[in-house]
Scaffold this motif. Structure first.
Motif, short mmCIF file in Angstrom:
data_model
loop_
_atom_site.label_atom_id
_atom_site.label_comp_id
_atom_site.label_asym_id
_atom_site.label_seq_id
_atom_site.Cartn_x
_atom_site.Cartn_y
_atom_site.Cartn_z
N ARG A 98 10.26 -21.98 -8.24
CA ARG A 98 11.11 -22.82 -7.39
C ARG A 98 11.98 -22.05 -6.40
NH1 ARG A 98 13.95 -26.42 -11.82
NH2 ARG A 98 12.16 -26.67 -13.17
N HIS A 99 12.13 -20.76 -6.61
CA HIS A 99 13.09 -19.99 -5.80
C HIS A 99 12.48 -18.67 -5.34
CE1 HIS A 99 16.24 -22.81 -6.88
NE2 HIS A 99 15.76 -22.78 -8.11
N HIS A 100 12.93 -18.19 -4.19
CA HIS A 100 12.40 -16.94 -3.66
C HIS A 100 13.12 -15.70 -4.20
CE1 HIS A 100 15.66 -18.01 -0.91
NE2 HIS A 100 15.78 -16.72 -0.70
N HIS A 101 14.28 -15.90 -4.83
CA HIS A 101 14.92 -14.80 -5.56
C HIS A 101 15.75 -15.36 -6.71
CE1 HIS A 101 18.54 -15.55 -3.00
NE2 HIS A 101 19.16 -15.14 -4.07
N LEU A 102 15.95 -14.51 -7.72
CA LEU A 102 16.73 -14.87 -8.90
C LEU A 102 17.61 -13.68 -9.28
CD1 LEU A 102 13.82 -16.16 -11.18
CD2 LEU A 102 15.33 -17.57 -9.78
N THR A 103 18.73 -13.97 -9.92
CA THR A 103 19.55 -12.91 -10.50
C THR A 103 19.83 -13.27 -11.95
OG1 THR A 103 21.63 -13.94 -9.83
CG2 THR A 103 20.67 -12.31 -8.31
N LEU A 104 20.20 -12.26 -12.72
CA LEU A 104 20.61 -12.46 -14.10
C LEU A 104 21.34 -11.22 -14.57
CD1 LEU A 104 18.55 -10.60 -15.97
CD2 LEU A 104 16.99 -12.47 -15.48
N TRP A 105 22.06 -11.37 -15.65
CA TRP A 105 22.80 -10.26 -16.27
C TRP A 105 22.25 -10.02 -17.66
CZ3 TRP A 105 26.45 -7.28 -13.93
CH2 TRP A 105 26.98 -7.76 -12.72
N ALA A 106 22.28 -8.76 -18.09
CA ALA A 106 21.89 -8.39 -19.45
C ALA A 106 22.87 -7.33 -19.94
CB ALA A 106 20.47 -7.83 -19.47
N PHE A 107 23.06 -7.28 -21.23
CA PHE A 107 23.88 -6.21 -21.78
C PHE A 107 23.16 -4.89 -21.58
CE2 PHE A 107 25.36 -9.77 -24.53
CZ PHE A 107 26.68 -9.76 -24.12
N GLU A 108 23.90 -3.88 -21.19
CA GLU A 108 23.30 -2.56 -21.02
C GLU A 108 22.63 -2.08 -22.31
OE1 GLU A 108 25.17 1.74 -20.26
OE2 GLU A 108 25.50 0.33 -18.60
N ARG A 111 17.78 -8.42 -10.17
CA ARG A 111 17.37 -9.38 -9.14
C ARG A 111 15.86 -9.34 -9.02
NH1 ARG A 111 19.51 -11.42 -3.67
NH2 ARG A 111 17.59 -11.81 -2.51
N TRP A 112 15.28 -10.52 -8.85
CA TRP A 112 13.86 -10.67 -8.59
C TRP A 112 13.70 -11.31 -7.23
CZ3 TRP A 112 11.24 -15.23 -7.60
CH2 TRP A 112 9.86 -15.12 -7.52
N ASP A 113 12.79 -10.76 -6.42
CA ASP A 113 12.45 -11.33 -5.12
C ASP A 113 10.97 -11.66 -5.11
OD1 ASP A 113 14.93 -11.08 -3.46
OD2 ASP A 113 14.73 -9.01 -4.14
N ALA A 114 10.65 -12.81 -4.59
CA ALA A 114 9.24 -13.21 -4.52
C ALA A 114 8.46 -12.21 -3.66
CB ALA A 114 9.13 -14.62 -3.94
N PRO A 115 7.24 -11.94 -4.05
CA PRO A 115 6.42 -11.01 -3.26
C PRO A 115 6.09 -11.58 -1.88
CG PRO A 115 5.30 -11.62 -5.33
CD PRO A 115 6.57 -12.38 -5.25
N ARG A 120 9.51 -5.40 -16.44
CA ARG A 120 8.09 -5.81 -16.47
C ARG A 120 7.87 -7.09 -15.66
NH1 ARG A 120 8.32 -4.85 -22.03
NH2 ARG A 120 8.31 -7.08 -22.40
N GLU A 121 8.87 -7.94 -15.64
CA GLU A 121 8.77 -9.22 -14.93
C GLU A 121 9.09 -9.10 -13.45
OE1 GLU A 121 7.57 -12.21 -16.01
OE2 GLU A 121 6.93 -10.97 -17.70
N GLY A 122 9.27 -7.89 -12.96
CA GLY A 122 9.46 -7.66 -11.53
C GLY A 122 10.90 -7.64 -11.05
N PHE A 123 11.86 -7.65 -11.97
CA PHE A 123 13.27 -7.57 -11.59
C PHE A 123 13.64 -6.12 -11.32
CE2 PHE A 123 13.06 -11.67 -13.53
CZ PHE A 123 14.13 -12.40 -13.04
N ARG A 124 14.67 -5.92 -10.51
CA ARG A 124 15.19 -4.58 -10.26
C ARG A 124 16.69 -4.57 -10.48
NH1 ARG A 124 17.02 -6.31 -5.82
NH2 ARG A 124 16.55 -6.23 -3.68
#
Length: 154
Positions: free
Chosen positions: A106-116, A150-154, A127-131
């Protein structure tokens, strides 16, 4: 000895409903209790209340069901394009990737947070293409260092 390969289990995705909040909170509480590096910032009851009163009314929640039970979920803020929660009751089976794909479709980019300290989640997001895009020293309830992806659509 080789590592056991998780068996794929059939699952379906559907929109989360208010009555799913307790099952989703159970998955989160079980995860908190399993991770020795993670302090408990909220009681089990507070986690249930948070999902019932804060997350489900204000976010888009997608639930994965396996064998008639909630096996994972993703909470998402569409305007911010931010995944705020992604939890699976156990690793493997493709549930986490399938949940992320709902938002990716549904979106051309996504963000999320994770514990270090959450190395498994961090590997999964890569693996899912996030940087990796940002870090904090612990701007969260647990006061633990975290990282933004952040993930950006290819």
């Amino acid at each position: 000895m080789t590592d056991a390969v998780p068996l794929l289990r059939p699952f379906t995705l559907r929109p989360g409903r208010a009555f799913d909040a307790r099952d989703c909170a159970r998955i989160v509480n079980d995860w908190i209790d399993r991770e020795p590096w993670l302090p408990r910032a909220r009681s089990e009851a507070e986690v249930v209340r948070h999902y019932r009163e804060d997350v489900f009314p204000s976010q888009e929640v997608t639930v994965a069901e396996a064998a008639g039970e909630v096996a994972g979920f993703m909470a998402f803020l569409p305007a911010e394009r931010e995944v705020t929660s992604l939890f699976v009751d156990r690793r493997g089976g493709g549930i986490g990737a399938a949940l992320l794909n709902v938002a990716k479709a549904r979106h051309h980019h996504l963000t999320l947070w994770a514990f270090e300290a959450n190395k498994a989640a961090r590997r999964f997001y890569l693996r899912e293409g996030f940087r990796l895009t940002d870090r904090t020293a612990g701007d969260n309830d647990e006061c633990m260092p975290d990282v933004q992806y952040r993930w950006d659509a290819p």
